[in-house]
Design a protein around this motif. Structure first.
Motif, short mmCIF file in Angstrom:
data_model
loop_
_atom_site.label_atom_id
_atom_site.label_comp_id
_atom_site.label_asym_id
_atom_site.label_seq_id
_atom_site.Cartn_x
_atom_site.Cartn_y
_atom_site.Cartn_z
N MET A 1 8.37 -69.31 -40.23
CA MET A 1 9.51 -68.37 -39.64
C MET A 1 10.18 -69.49 -38.91
O MET A 1 9.97 -70.26 -38.18
CB MET A 1 8.97 -67.23 -38.80
CG MET A 1 10.05 -66.64 -38.36
SD MET A 1 9.28 -65.14 -37.27
CE MET A 1 9.32 -63.74 -38.25
N SER A 2 11.72 -69.48 -39.02
CA SER A 2 12.48 -70.22 -38.41
C SER A 2 13.66 -69.34 -38.16
O SER A 2 14.08 -68.32 -38.78
CB SER A 2 12.62 -71.46 -39.09
OG SER A 2 13.30 -71.59 -40.31
N THR A 3 14.72 -69.94 -37.42
CA THR A 3 16.01 -69.16 -37.26
C THR A 3 16.99 -70.24 -37.58
O THR A 3 16.84 -71.37 -37.38
CB THR A 3 16.01 -68.71 -35.76
OG1 THR A 3 17.32 -68.09 -35.75
CG2 THR A 3 15.81 -69.69 -34.64
N ASP A 4 18.24 -69.73 -37.54
CA ASP A 4 19.28 -70.83 -37.85
C ASP A 4 20.24 -70.68 -36.35
O ASP A 4 20.07 -70.30 -35.71
CB ASP A 4 20.30 -70.44 -38.93
CG ASP A 4 20.63 -68.99 -38.86
OD1 ASP A 4 20.31 -68.08 -38.12
OD2 ASP A 4 21.48 -68.41 -39.72
N LEU A 5 21.18 -71.72 -36.61
CA LEU A 5 21.98 -71.86 -35.57
C LEU A 5 23.05 -70.72 -35.37
O LEU A 5 23.26 -70.28 -34.08
CB LEU A 5 23.04 -73.01 -35.84
CG LEU A 5 23.81 -73.78 -34.81
CD1 LEU A 5 22.59 -74.02 -33.59
CD2 LEU A 5 24.63 -74.92 -35.23
N ALA A 6 23.47 -69.93 -36.23
CA ALA A 6 23.96 -68.58 -36.02
C ALA A 6 23.48 -67.50 -35.18
O ALA A 6 23.83 -67.06 -34.28
CB ALA A 6 24.48 -68.04 -37.31
N THR A 7 22.06 -67.37 -35.62
CA THR A 7 21.13 -66.60 -34.61
C THR A 7 21.06 -67.05 -33.18
O THR A 7 20.89 -66.37 -32.33
CB THR A 7 19.82 -66.37 -35.41
OG1 THR A 7 20.03 -66.07 -36.79
CG2 THR A 7 18.89 -65.51 -34.77
N LEU A 8 20.80 -68.51 -33.21
CA LEU A 8 20.66 -68.96 -32.11
C LEU A 8 21.87 -68.72 -31.02
O LEU A 8 21.83 -68.08 -29.86
CB LEU A 8 20.56 -70.47 -31.81
CG LEU A 8 20.43 -71.16 -30.41
CD1 LEU A 8 19.00 -70.62 -29.72
CD2 LEU A 8 20.12 -72.65 -30.72
N ARG A 9 23.16 -68.98 -31.68
CA ARG A 9 24.31 -68.91 -30.72
C ARG A 9 24.54 -67.08 -30.47
O ARG A 9 25.05 -66.94 -29.45
CB ARG A 9 25.47 -68.98 -31.70
CG ARG A 9 25.56 -70.67 -31.77
CD ARG A 9 26.92 -71.04 -32.74
NE ARG A 9 26.89 -72.50 -32.61
CZ ARG A 9 27.62 -73.25 -33.40
NH1 ARG A 9 27.90 -72.70 -34.61
NH2 ARG A 9 27.38 -74.40 -33.49
N LYS A 10 24.13 -66.30 -31.43
CA LYS A 10 24.15 -65.00 -31.00
C LYS A 10 23.25 -64.65 -29.80
O LYS A 10 23.57 -63.81 -28.98
CB LYS A 10 23.75 -64.16 -32.25
CG LYS A 10 23.94 -62.54 -32.17
CD LYS A 10 23.78 -61.73 -33.40
CE LYS A 10 24.14 -60.17 -32.95
NZ LYS A 10 24.03 -59.48 -33.94
N THR B 1 24.44 -80.48 -28.19
CA THR B 1 23.41 -81.25 -28.16
C THR B 1 22.35 -80.25 -27.62
O THR B 1 21.23 -80.28 -28.13
CB THR B 1 23.50 -82.58 -27.08
OG1 THR B 1 23.92 -81.95 -25.81
CG2 THR B 1 24.49 -83.34 -27.53
N LYS B 2 22.57 -79.53 -26.65
CA LYS B 2 21.63 -78.58 -26.04
C LYS B 2 21.13 -77.22 -27.14
O LYS B 2 20.07 -76.96 -27.24
CB LYS B 2 21.92 -77.66 -24.68
CG LYS B 2 21.73 -78.82 -23.67
CD LYS B 2 22.51 -77.90 -22.38
CE LYS B 2 22.55 -78.92 -21.01
NZ LYS B 2 22.43 -78.21 -20.08
N GLU B 3 22.25 -77.01 -28.00
CA GLU B 3 21.88 -76.10 -29.15
C GLU B 3 20.74 -76.45 -30.16
O GLU B 3 19.95 -76.10 -30.35
CB GLU B 3 23.09 -75.84 -29.80
CG GLU B 3 24.22 -74.69 -29.13
CD GLU B 3 25.38 -74.63 -30.14
OE1 GLU B 3 25.66 -75.15 -31.16
OE2 GLU B 3 26.20 -73.63 -29.97
N GLN B 4 20.98 -77.81 -30.40
CA GLN B 4 20.05 -78.60 -31.35
C GLN B 4 18.82 -78.66 -30.78
O GLN B 4 17.69 -78.34 -31.33
CB GLN B 4 20.62 -79.81 -31.89
CG GLN B 4 21.66 -79.92 -32.53
CD GLN B 4 21.51 -79.01 -34.00
OE1 GLN B 4 20.52 -78.97 -34.57
NE2 GLN B 4 22.74 -78.29 -34.36
#
Length: 95
Positions: A1-10, A22-25
């Motif tokens: 299971m993994s998530t993407d950048l859009a989900t992290l931003r939400k 840099t912190k997002e990655q």
């Protein structure tokens, strides 16, 4: 299971976090590690395992409650900023 950048931003928006690129990655990598670990836990067979209610089976051993005066009346009033013979004096609260 993994998530993407859009989900992290939400998720960051919902939790009121401001992350630069840099912190997002870094956060995305750590979040994916956590999700992979949870996925590994789901694969374990826990059918015969009782739920854990307490971390240990030890019971607290407490001393019996005994009412006793450890400070005398005069010792208790000694450091009071305001006192009246036998009582503490406090500012008036009610009219």
């Amino acid at each position: 299971m993994s998530t993407d950048l859009a989900t992290l931003r939400k998720l960051a928006h919902l939790s009121r976090l401001e992350l630069d690129e840099t912190k997002e990655q870094k956060m995305l990598g750590e979040l994916n590690k956590i999700l992979n670990w949870v996925e590994q836990l789901r694969e374990l067979d826990t059918t015969n395992v009782e739920p854990l209610v307490h971390l240990s089976h030890e019971i607290n051993v407490l001393r019996p409650d005994e009412a006793r005066n450890t400070v005398s009346h005069q010792e208790g009033l000694r450091n009071a900023p305001r006192k009246d013979s036998d009582y503490f004096r406090v500012p008036k609260v009610l009219d």
